[in-house]
Design a protein around this motif. Structure first.
Motif, PDB file in Angstrom:
ATOM      1  N   ALA A   3       0.889  -1.220  -0.105  1.00  0.00           N
ATOM      2  CA  ALA A   3      -0.107   0.122   0.090  1.00  0.00           C
ATOM      3  C   ALA A   3       0.987   1.103  -0.199  1.00  0.00           C
ATOM      4  O   ALA A   3       2.099   1.223   0.333  1.00  0.00           O
ATOM      5  CB  ALA A   3      -1.002   0.060   1.188  1.00  0.00           C
ATOM      6  N   PRO A   4       0.513   2.323  -0.525  1.00  0.00           N
ATOM      7  CA  PRO A   4      -0.926   2.494  -1.284  1.00  0.00           C
ATOM      8  C   PRO A   4      -0.510   2.123  -2.787  1.00  0.00           C
ATOM      9  O   PRO A   4       0.360   2.154  -3.423  1.00  0.00           O
ATOM     10  CB  PRO A   4      -0.957   4.106  -1.277  1.00  0.00           C
ATOM     11  CG  PRO A   4       0.460   4.758  -1.000  1.00  0.00           C
ATOM     12  CD  PRO A   4       1.314   3.580  -0.532  1.00  0.00           C
ATOM     13  N   PHE A   5      -1.701   1.414  -3.272  1.00  0.00           N
ATOM     14  CA  PHE A   5      -1.869   0.706  -4.452  1.00  0.00           C
ATOM     15  C   PHE A   5      -3.201   1.444  -4.942  1.00  0.00           C
ATOM     16  O   PHE A   5      -4.114   0.884  -4.569  1.00  0.00           O
ATOM     17  CB  PHE A   5      -1.803  -0.648  -4.328  1.00  0.00           C
ATOM     18  CG  PHE A   5      -1.780  -1.339  -5.745  1.00  0.00           C
ATOM     19  CD1 PHE A   5      -0.617  -1.258  -6.237  1.00  0.00           C
ATOM     20  CD2 PHE A   5      -2.806  -1.876  -6.227  1.00  0.00           C
ATOM     21  CE1 PHE A   5      -0.398  -1.949  -7.576  1.00  0.00           C
ATOM     22  CE2 PHE A   5      -2.946  -2.446  -7.373  1.00  0.00           C
ATOM     23  CZ  PHE A   5      -1.750  -2.561  -8.209  1.00  0.00           C
ATOM     24  N   ALA A   6      -3.116   2.225  -6.092  1.00  0.00           N
ATOM     25  CA  ALA A   6      -4.249   2.573  -6.543  1.00  0.00           C
ATOM     26  C   ALA A   6      -4.907   1.779  -7.735  1.00  0.00           C
ATOM     27  O   ALA A   6      -4.245   1.059  -8.590  1.00  0.00           O
ATOM     28  CB  ALA A   6      -4.033   4.061  -7.225  1.00  0.00           C
ATOM     29  N   VAL A   7      -6.244   1.916  -7.804  1.00  0.00           N
ATOM     30  CA  VAL A   7      -6.872   0.999  -8.809  1.00  0.00           C
ATOM     31  C   VAL A   7      -7.837   2.104  -9.551  1.00  0.00           C
ATOM     32  O   VAL A   7      -8.601   2.607  -9.097  1.00  0.00           O
ATOM     33  CB  VAL A   7      -7.966  -0.017  -8.193  1.00  0.00           C
ATOM     34  CG1 VAL A   7      -8.783  -0.752  -9.434  1.00  0.00           C
ATOM     35  CG2 VAL A   7      -7.212  -1.086  -7.445  1.00  0.00           C
ATOM     36  N   PHE A   8      -7.370   2.225 -10.875  1.00  0.00           N
ATOM     37  CA  PHE A   8      -8.191   3.228 -11.814  1.00  0.00           C
ATOM     38  C   PHE A   8      -9.169   2.333 -12.472  1.00  0.00           C
ATOM     39  O   PHE A   8      -8.673   1.686 -13.287  1.00  0.00           O
ATOM     40  CB  PHE A   8      -7.131   3.929 -12.729  1.00  0.00           C
ATOM     41  CG  PHE A   8      -6.147   4.864 -12.021  1.00  0.00           C
ATOM     42  CD1 PHE A   8      -6.536   5.972 -11.462  1.00  0.00           C
ATOM     43  CD2 PHE A   8      -4.762   4.379 -11.766  1.00  0.00           C
ATOM     44  CE1 PHE A   8      -5.479   6.822 -10.897  1.00  0.00           C
ATOM     45  CE2 PHE A   8      -3.900   5.223 -11.156  1.00  0.00           C
ATOM     46  CZ  PHE A   8      -4.409   6.410 -10.975  1.00  0.00           C
ATOM     47  N   LEU A   9     -10.503   3.043 -12.364  1.00  0.00           N
ATOM     48  CA  LEU A   9     -11.364   2.112 -12.871  1.00  0.00           C
ATOM     49  C   LEU A   9     -11.968   2.574 -14.445  1.00  0.00           C
ATOM     50  O   LEU A   9     -12.479   1.805 -15.088  1.00  0.00           O
ATOM     51  CB  LEU A   9     -12.711   2.007 -12.224  1.00  0.00           C
ATOM     52  CG  LEU A   9     -12.434   1.369 -10.771  1.00  0.00           C
ATOM     53  CD1 LEU A   9     -14.036   1.572  -9.968  1.00  0.00           C
ATOM     54  CD2 LEU A   9     -12.090  -0.085 -10.798  1.00  0.00           C
ATOM     55  N   ASN A  10     -11.426   3.892 -14.643  1.00  0.00           N
ATOM     56  CA  ASN A  10     -11.583   4.368 -16.083  1.00  0.00           C
ATOM     57  C   ASN A  10     -10.349   4.775 -16.727  1.00  0.00           C
ATOM     58  O   ASN A  10      -9.107   4.897 -16.062  1.00  0.00           O
ATOM     59  CB  ASN A  10     -12.774   5.276 -16.310  1.00  0.00           C
ATOM     60  CG  ASN A  10     -12.577   6.309 -15.212  1.00  0.00           C
ATOM     61  OD1 ASN A  10     -11.438   6.873 -14.729  1.00  0.00           O
ATOM     62  ND2 ASN A  10     -13.606   7.231 -14.853  1.00  0.00           N
ATOM     63  N   ASP A  11     -10.353   5.484 -17.993  1.00  0.00           N
ATOM     64  CA  ASP A  11      -9.097   5.618 -18.495  1.00  0.00           C
ATOM     65  C   ASP A  11      -8.536   7.100 -18.329  1.00  0.00           C
ATOM     66  O   ASP A  11      -7.338   7.469 -18.728  1.00  0.00           O
ATOM     67  CB  ASP A  11      -9.176   5.665 -19.986  1.00  0.00           C
ATOM     68  CG  ASP A  11      -9.473   4.314 -20.464  1.00  0.00           C
ATOM     69  OD1 ASP A  11      -8.932   3.465 -19.762  1.00  0.00           O
ATOM     70  OD2 ASP A  11      -9.913   4.021 -21.474  1.00  0.00           O
ATOM     71  N   ASP A  12      -9.319   7.948 -17.549  1.00  0.00           N
ATOM     72  CA  ASP A  12      -8.718   9.360 -17.166  1.00  0.00           C
ATOM     73  C   ASP A  12      -7.707   9.436 -16.153  1.00  0.00           C
ATOM     74  O   ASP A  12      -6.941  10.453 -16.030  1.00  0.00           O
ATOM     75  CB  ASP A  12      -9.877  10.213 -16.858  1.00  0.00           C
ATOM     76  CG  ASP A  12     -10.619   9.823 -15.390  1.00  0.00           C
ATOM     77  OD1 ASP A  12      -9.871   8.818 -14.536  1.00  0.00           O
ATOM     78  OD2 ASP A  12     -11.499  10.554 -14.854  1.00  0.00           O
ATOM     79  N   ASN A  13      -7.417   8.352 -15.323  1.00  0.00           N
ATOM     80  CA  ASN A  13      -6.392   8.380 -14.417  1.00  0.00           C
ATOM     81  C   ASN A  13      -6.419   9.396 -13.216  1.00  0.00           C
ATOM     82  O   ASN A  13      -5.463   9.772 -12.865  1.00  0.00           O
ATOM     83  CB  ASN A  13      -4.847   8.171 -15.076  1.00  0.00           C
ATOM     84  CG  ASN A  13      -4.571   6.741 -15.565  1.00  0.00           C
ATOM     85  OD1 ASN A  13      -5.219   5.918 -15.464  1.00  0.00           O
ATOM     86  ND2 ASN A  13      -3.591   6.936 -16.525  1.00  0.00           N
ATOM     87  N   LYS A  14      -7.518   9.938 -13.064  1.00  0.00           N
ATOM     88  CA  LYS A  14      -7.717  11.005 -12.209  1.00  0.00           C
ATOM     89  C   LYS A  14      -8.355  10.495 -10.999  1.00  0.00           C
ATOM     90  O   LYS A  14      -8.105  11.037  -9.831  1.00  0.00           O
ATOM     91  CB  LYS A  14      -8.639  11.967 -12.669  1.00  0.00           C
ATOM     92  CG  LYS A  14      -7.651  12.946 -13.981  1.00  0.00           C
ATOM     93  CD  LYS A  14      -8.908  13.808 -14.494  1.00  0.00           C
ATOM     94  CE  LYS A  14      -8.078  14.659 -15.538  1.00  0.00           C
ATOM     95  NZ  LYS A  14      -8.957  15.816 -16.127  1.00  0.00           N
ATOM     96  N   ASN A  15      -9.433   9.555 -11.183  1.00  0.00           N
ATOM     97  CA  ASN A  15     -10.168   9.205  -9.710  1.00  0.00           C
ATOM     98  C   ASN A  15      -9.757   7.509  -9.562  1.00  0.00           C
ATOM     99  O   ASN A  15      -9.759   6.747 -10.633  1.00  0.00           O
ATOM    100  CB  ASN A  15     -11.738   9.173 -10.222  1.00  0.00           C
ATOM    101  CG  ASN A  15     -12.057  10.385 -10.213  1.00  0.00           C
ATOM    102  OD1 ASN A  15     -11.732  11.526  -9.407  1.00  0.00           O
ATOM    103  ND2 ASN A  15     -12.978  10.749 -11.364  1.00  0.00           N
ATOM    104  N   ASP A  16      -9.210   7.245  -8.597  1.00  0.00           N
ATOM    105  CA  ASP A  16      -8.699   5.910  -8.226  1.00  0.00           C
ATOM    106  C   ASP A  16      -9.363   5.584  -6.950  1.00  0.00           C
ATOM    107  O   ASP A  16     -10.116   6.474  -6.007  1.00  0.00           O
ATOM    108  CB  ASP A  16      -7.033   5.963  -7.962  1.00  0.00           C
ATOM    109  CG  ASP A  16      -6.654   6.910  -6.841  1.00  0.00           C
ATOM    110  OD1 ASP A  16      -7.409   7.853  -6.619  1.00  0.00           O
ATOM    111  OD2 ASP A  16      -5.686   6.448  -6.157  1.00  0.00           O
ATOM    112  N   VAL A  17      -9.392   4.250  -6.701  1.00  0.00           N
ATOM    113  CA  VAL A  17      -9.918   3.833  -5.461  1.00  0.00           C
ATOM    114  C   VAL A  17      -8.624   2.648  -4.893  1.00  0.00           C
ATOM    115  O   VAL A  17      -7.904   2.424  -5.534  1.00  0.00           O
ATOM    116  CB  VAL A  17     -11.178   2.608  -5.658  1.00  0.00           C
ATOM    117  CG1 VAL A  17     -12.311   3.533  -6.027  1.00  0.00           C
ATOM    118  CG2 VAL A  17     -10.679   1.768  -6.620  1.00  0.00           C
ATOM    119  N   GLU A  18      -8.640   2.726  -3.441  1.00  0.00           N
ATOM    120  CA  GLU A  18      -7.652   1.728  -2.952  1.00  0.00           C
ATOM    121  C   GLU A  18      -8.266   0.701  -2.330  1.00  0.00           C
ATOM    122  O   GLU A  18      -8.933   0.908  -1.259  1.00  0.00           O
ATOM    123  CB  GLU A  18      -6.762   2.618  -1.790  1.00  0.00           C
ATOM    124  CG  GLU A  18      -5.984   3.570  -2.693  1.00  0.00           C
ATOM    125  CD  GLU A  18      -4.892   4.258  -1.762  1.00  0.00           C
ATOM    126  OE1 GLU A  18      -4.510   3.714  -0.791  1.00  0.00           O
ATOM    127  OE2 GLU A  18      -4.320   5.238  -2.221  1.00  0.00           O
TER     128      GLU A  18
END
Length: 40
Positions: A3-18
């Motif tokens: 951690a921290p390890f981000a998961v980007f669910l779409n292609d904009d690489n702006k909003n991530d979840v951990e």
């Protein structure tokens, strides 16, 4: 991965979840600090 390890669910690489736990089978989704796309 640690951690921290981000998961980007779409292609904009702006909003991530951990997420607490992730299973990622496709190595193409991984870089050094994140997963690009939904985990398996």
């Amino acid at each position: 991965m640690l951690a921290p390890f981000a998961v980007f669910l779409n292609d904009d690489n702006k909003n991530d979840v951990e997420l607490d736990i992730s299973v990622i089978c496709d190595r193409k989704k991984l870089d050094d600090y994140s997963c690009n796309g939904a985990p398996d």
